[in-house]
Motif scaffolding. Sequence first.
Motif: not given
Length: 318
Positions: A181-182, A221-225, A231-236, A228-229
Amino acid sequence: SVAAALSTTSGHLRALLLQKVMPSLPASTIPVVYALVRRYAAIADALLDFAILSRIGTNLFTAEFDVRSDPGLEDGLLRGLADADGKCQKAAVYFLRQCISAPSTAISTKSPLLPSPDNKDLWTAFFLLYETLSEPQAHLLTPLLPMLQRFTAAPRWWTLLVERGLGNQSVAARRAVLDWLMALDDHTDGVSHGVLVQFAIERLPVALDSSSLYSAVDYRRLVSPFGVQVTDFYRRIINAEDEVERGRRIRGVLGAAASLTSNMAILFILGALVDSPGLPGAIDEVGLEVVRRLSEHRGFHNRQARLLLHRQLLTVLT
């Protein structure tokens, strides 16, 4: 007398009544009994009654009366298929199969459940996905997930299937659905942006509300893979081409974050708001109250996590 019995008996007794009485009634009474079952559906799930009627040979798909002409049938099937009660799910699956396999009639021509060369393969895919999405083995489920794209033209059925996968008891299976989904892109994967936005704001946050999903997290540093998915999903979702609705999407994502308990989920979703065009103009009085509630969220016991939360909220406001 049948009406009185249907309105007052328990679901179990009503099932026995239907099994005993219906075979002795003339076919002309079927619409009446169906209407009674629909009327008293609040007492027990009507789908169970419909399944009973089908199993005892009551024909609900005739030229005189075709249940598929009922405009509320799709709603009932979707509710039954999504019900937490396994018996209700089985009844819904059984009755849906009956609706699909029964020959079409003159009064069922407007039904989306008609059997035809165009949707036969689609329903085969639906039942395969419906069964597999509840299986705990992620390796069985993952190869089938792209088939969900075949249902993007029917958003309610797509949502039903995705939510079934997200409700899987297996953490590995849920994670497989979330990863798929992400990675969705409404431009290339056929999912309507409006459907994806609604799902991301109203349905998805509950599935993300688990800190165990966000392993290997460093607050600095927010390094959870996976984070990050997210964050990128909601940014889109927020920064889609439709700028007119961007403010509403920003407020929706902010409200979704505020409804969660996991501090990890909140931080990664809020990360999507950083540097988003339209901030802070999109934050109205209701949005300010949401920000205030987030700033006092009890899930942030760690000082560094609370500082990071406050920094992100300041970014939203300035």
